[in-house]
Design a protein around this motif. Structure first.
Motif, PDB file in Angstrom:
ATOM      1  N   ASP A 175       0.987  -1.319   0.093  1.00 44.71           N
ATOM      2  CA  ASP A 175      -0.033  -0.032   0.009  1.00 44.71           C
ATOM      3  C   ASP A 175       0.945   1.069   0.093  1.00 44.71           C
ATOM      4  O   ASP A 175       1.603   1.618   1.186  1.00 44.71           O
ATOM      5  CB  ASP A 175      -0.690  -0.136   1.204  1.00 44.71           C
ATOM      6  CG  ASP A 175      -2.086  -1.032   1.191  1.00 44.71           C
ATOM      7  OD1 ASP A 175      -2.551  -0.877  -0.033  1.00 44.71           O
ATOM      8  OD2 ASP A 175      -2.189  -1.867   1.931  1.00 44.71           O
TER       9      ASP A 175
ATOM     10  N   LEU B  53      -2.358  10.688   6.284  1.00 38.88           N
ATOM     11  CA  LEU B  53      -3.142   9.520   6.854  1.00 38.88           C
ATOM     12  C   LEU B  53      -2.399   9.145   8.123  1.00 38.88           C
ATOM     13  O   LEU B  53      -2.814   8.955   9.365  1.00 38.88           O
ATOM     14  CB  LEU B  53      -3.395   8.350   5.720  1.00 38.88           C
ATOM     15  CG  LEU B  53      -4.016   7.076   6.395  1.00 38.88           C
ATOM     16  CD1 LEU B  53      -5.494   7.387   6.906  1.00 38.88           C
ATOM     17  CD2 LEU B  53      -3.832   5.929   5.293  1.00 38.88           C
TER      18      LEU B  53
ATOM     19  N   MET C  52     -10.877   2.864   3.962  1.00 37.08           N
ATOM     20  CA  MET C  52     -11.193   3.327   2.662  1.00 37.08           C
ATOM     21  C   MET C  52     -12.403   2.762   2.116  1.00 37.08           C
ATOM     22  O   MET C  52     -12.777   1.465   2.097  1.00 37.08           O
ATOM     23  CB  MET C  52      -9.934   3.292   1.762  1.00 37.08           C
ATOM     24  CG  MET C  52     -10.224   3.705   0.434  1.00 37.08           C
ATOM     25  SD  MET C  52      -8.571   3.311  -0.702  1.00 37.08           S
ATOM     26  CE  MET C  52      -9.185   1.790  -1.384  1.00 37.08           C
ATOM     27  N   GLU C  53     -13.343   3.659   1.629  1.00 36.57           N
ATOM     28  CA  GLU C  53     -14.637   3.210   1.095  1.00 36.57           C
ATOM     29  C   GLU C  53     -14.389   2.188  -0.287  1.00 36.57           C
ATOM     30  O   GLU C  53     -13.480   2.697  -1.056  1.00 36.57           O
ATOM     31  CB  GLU C  53     -15.727   4.235   0.456  1.00 36.57           C
ATOM     32  CG  GLU C  53     -16.247   4.830   1.704  1.00 36.57           C
ATOM     33  CD  GLU C  53     -17.373   5.961   1.080  1.00 36.57           C
ATOM     34  OE1 GLU C  53     -17.737   5.882   0.318  1.00 36.57           O
ATOM     35  OE2 GLU C  53     -17.905   6.656   2.029  1.00 36.57           O
ATOM     36  N   SER C  54     -14.869   1.134  -0.454  1.00 32.49           N
ATOM     37  CA  SER C  54     -14.774   0.339  -1.511  1.00 32.49           C
ATOM     38  C   SER C  54     -16.004  -0.198  -1.937  1.00 32.49           C
ATOM     39  O   SER C  54     -17.106  -0.222  -1.362  1.00 32.49           O
ATOM     40  CB  SER C  54     -13.898  -0.934  -1.293  1.00 32.49           C
ATOM     41  OG  SER C  54     -14.512  -1.797  -0.426  1.00 32.49           O
TER      42      SER C  54
ATOM     43  N   LEU D 165     -16.246  -0.473   4.218  1.00 29.51           N
ATOM     44  CA  LEU D 165     -14.990   0.089   4.655  1.00 29.51           C
ATOM     45  C   LEU D 165     -13.800  -1.016   4.912  1.00 29.51           C
ATOM     46  O   LEU D 165     -14.085  -1.872   5.342  1.00 29.51           O
ATOM     47  CB  LEU D 165     -15.225   0.907   5.923  1.00 29.51           C
ATOM     48  CG  LEU D 165     -16.026   1.965   5.929  1.00 29.51           C
ATOM     49  CD1 LEU D 165     -16.434   2.780   7.354  1.00 29.51           C
ATOM     50  CD2 LEU D 165     -15.342   3.031   5.022  1.00 29.51           C
TER      51      LEU D 165
ATOM     52  N   ILE E  57      -7.070  -0.783   4.899  1.00 27.59           N
ATOM     53  CA  ILE E  57      -5.780  -0.505   3.963  1.00 27.59           C
ATOM     54  C   ILE E  57      -4.568  -0.630   5.030  1.00 27.59           C
ATOM     55  O   ILE E  57      -4.622  -0.539   6.059  1.00 27.59           O
ATOM     56  CB  ILE E  57      -5.983   0.699   3.358  1.00 27.59           C
ATOM     57  CG1 ILE E  57      -7.063   0.812   2.461  1.00 27.59           C
ATOM     58  CG2 ILE E  57      -4.745   1.048   2.434  1.00 27.59           C
ATOM     59  CD1 ILE E  57      -7.071  -0.279   1.433  1.00 27.59           C
TER      60      ILE E  57
ATOM     61  N   THR F  57     -10.756   7.098   8.242  1.00 26.09           N
ATOM     62  CA  THR F  57     -11.335   7.071   6.661  1.00 26.09           C
ATOM     63  C   THR F  57     -10.519   8.073   6.020  1.00 26.09           C
ATOM     64  O   THR F  57      -9.992   9.220   6.612  1.00 26.09           O
ATOM     65  CB  THR F  57     -12.773   7.271   6.483  1.00 26.09           C
ATOM     66  OG1 THR F  57     -13.035   8.622   7.000  1.00 26.09           O
ATOM     67  CG2 THR F  57     -13.671   6.657   7.207  1.00 26.09           C
ATOM     68  N   PHE F  58      -9.918   7.661   4.709  1.00 23.41           N
ATOM     69  CA  PHE F  58      -9.370   8.383   3.872  1.00 23.41           C
ATOM     70  C   PHE F  58      -9.749   8.117   2.606  1.00 23.41           C
ATOM     71  O   PHE F  58     -10.277   7.057   2.146  1.00 23.41           O
ATOM     72  CB  PHE F  58      -7.853   8.240   3.930  1.00 23.41           C
ATOM     73  CG  PHE F  58      -7.413   7.062   3.453  1.00 23.41           C
ATOM     74  CD1 PHE F  58      -7.465   5.730   4.201  1.00 23.41           C
ATOM     75  CD2 PHE F  58      -6.921   7.063   2.031  1.00 23.41           C
ATOM     76  CE1 PHE F  58      -7.066   4.821   3.266  1.00 23.41           C
ATOM     77  CE2 PHE F  58      -6.397   5.766   1.504  1.00 23.41           C
ATOM     78  CZ  PHE F  58      -6.671   4.689   2.337  1.00 23.41           C
ATOM     79  N   SER F  59      -9.536   9.010   1.615  1.00 21.57           N
ATOM     80  CA  SER F  59     -10.154   8.714   0.137  1.00 21.57           C
ATOM     81  C   SER F  59      -8.912   8.844  -0.915  1.00 21.57           C
ATOM     82  O   SER F  59      -8.843   8.311  -2.113  1.00 21.57           O
ATOM     83  CB  SER F  59     -11.296   9.293  -0.330  1.00 21.57           C
ATOM     84  OG  SER F  59     -11.041  10.786  -0.138  1.00 21.57           O
ATOM     85  N   GLU F  60      -7.856   9.511  -0.579  1.00 24.00           N
ATOM     86  CA  GLU F  60      -6.891  10.107  -1.402  1.00 24.00           C
ATOM     87  C   GLU F  60      -5.592   9.403  -1.532  1.00 24.00           C
ATOM     88  O   GLU F  60      -5.157   9.354  -0.232  1.00 24.00           O
ATOM     89  CB  GLU F  60      -6.724  11.502  -1.401  1.00 24.00           C
ATOM     90  CG  GLU F  60      -8.060  12.418  -1.732  1.00 24.00           C
ATOM     91  CD  GLU F  60      -8.443  12.387  -3.305  1.00 24.00           C
ATOM     92  OE1 GLU F  60      -7.444  12.891  -3.998  1.00 24.00           O
ATOM     93  OE2 GLU F  60      -9.754  12.207  -3.407  1.00 24.00           O
TER      94      GLU F  60
ATOM     95  N   ARG G 290      -3.837   6.838  -2.304  1.00 28.69           N
ATOM     96  CA  ARG G 290      -3.191   5.409  -2.098  1.00 28.69           C
ATOM     97  C   ARG G 290      -3.075   4.899  -3.743  1.00 28.69           C
ATOM     98  O   ARG G 290      -3.867   4.758  -4.451  1.00 28.69           O
ATOM     99  CB  ARG G 290      -4.251   4.727  -1.264  1.00 28.69           C
ATOM    100  CG  ARG G 290      -3.878   3.185  -1.157  1.00 28.69           C
ATOM    101  CD  ARG G 290      -4.978   2.195  -1.341  1.00 28.69           C
ATOM    102  NE  ARG G 290      -4.690   0.655  -1.077  1.00 28.69           N
ATOM    103  CZ  ARG G 290      -5.081  -0.093  -1.745  1.00 28.69           C
ATOM    104  NH1 ARG G 290      -6.210  -0.003  -2.425  1.00 28.69           N
ATOM    105  NH2 ARG G 290      -4.864  -1.420  -1.489  1.00 28.69           N
TER     106      ARG G 290
END
Ligand code: G1P
Length: 303
Positions: free
Chosen positions: A138, A146, A165-167, A212, A215, A258-261, A263
């Motif tokens: 990762d 993060l 992370m949302e998936s 979720l 990661i 949580t994070f989204s950017e 990775r």
């Protein structure tokens, strides 16, 4: 929050003993953690991220054939002399910086018995302190935002902290998945922090407790080592870190951030290529040239 204020966590563990079969034949005689993203091995990005978050001591769990990882982070007098003689001072500085990045240590995991087993190899080195676990597959290209948020969350709540992370339902089966509960607020007012009530390793989409995905960044208390001792082989017959964290949930607070950017999955061929393209585009020396190359490929192939 400055790294110094977060204080408590000074050590990171990077498991790097996997066989890298997804990248054969490139990984036949070379650890997958040394495959370059542009011109830097993926594991170096992870060590740099740890250092950027204020971590000074990094333990790499290596497999029997992974001497090359130690070589990468050691100083190389002959190479340095050569670069100096050639007047390649920028490269010399870069090569020296790699060997001075952090206080690196190594421990061998002789048998690939799972991620949880790899982490348990760190017990003696970590001692009685919370520590970070960073999976080299990762890649987080986010200026350590993060990991810094996770360390701040651990400093506030104690216990363990997971990266979430949302998936999509199709993707979730490749990850640990967390059941979460909203929390009122954190003292620091940080957004995106939730309480983790359960974790399950690689659930079928229909069994996933949420969207979720866990990661590869964890901040764990030393109690995880006792939990690992009590963890029996799980998914794939391996000692799973996720299962040990499941035991911890009954004993100490476990939070998710949580994070989204930022990775990239360096263990996935398509995402490995995406990382190479994006990181090269970000660079002054390669970006403009690569942009032209990409445009001409797209035009020629009519993509
Ligand atoms: C490991 C963990 C999994 C986690 C993933 C993150 O799986 O077991 O819980 O979601 O890393 O990348 P692996 O990718 O090693 O199969």
């Amino acid at each position: 929050m400055s790294a110094a204020k977060q204080g408590a966590v000074s050590k990171a563990v990077i498991p790097a003993a996997g066989l890298g079969t997804r990248f054969l034949p490139a990984t036949k005689s070379q650890p997958k953690e040394l495959l370059p993203i542009v011109d830097k091995p993926s594991i170096q990005y992870v060590v740099e991220e740890a250092v950027a978050a204020g971590i000074t001591d990094v333990l790499v769990v290596i497999g029997p054939e992974k001497q090359a990882i130690q070589d990468h982070f050691s100083s190389d007098a002959e190479l340095e002399r050569h670069l100096e003689e050639q007047g390649k001072l920028d490269l010399l500085a870069e090569v020296r910086a790699v060997s001075n990045l952090a206080d690196l240590h190594y421990v061998s995991q002789l048998e690939p018995l799972g991620l949880g087993h790899a982490v348990s190899m760190a017990r003696e080195h970590v001692g009685d302190e919370p520590f970070a676990v960073m999976l080299a597959d990762d890649l987080m290209i986010d200026d350590a935002v993060l990991l810094s948020r996770m360390l701040a969350t651990q400093a506030e709540h104690g216990g363990a902290v997971l990266a979430l992370m949302e998936s999509t339902p199709e993707e979730i089966s490749a990850y640990g998945c967390a059941a979460v509960e909203e929390i009122e607020s954190t003292k620091s007012g940080m957004a995106g922090v939730m309480r983790v009530r359960g974790v399950v390793e690689k659930p079928k989409p229909a069994d996933a407790p949420s969207n979720l995905a866990v990661i590869g960044r964890y901040v764990l208390p030393p109690e995880v080592f006792d939990a690992l001792d009590r963890t029996t082989p799980g998914m794939g017959g391996e000692i799973q870190l996720t299962d040990a964290i499941g035991l911890l949930i009954d004993e100490c607070p476990v939070h998710g951030v949580t994070f989204s950017e930022g990775r990239y999955d360096a263990g996935d061929k398509l995402d490995f290529l995406r990382a190479n393209v994006e990181l090269a585009l970000d660079r002054d020396d390669l970006g403009p040239g690569l942009a032209e190359v990409l445009k001409s490929i797209v035009a020629r192939r009519g993509l």
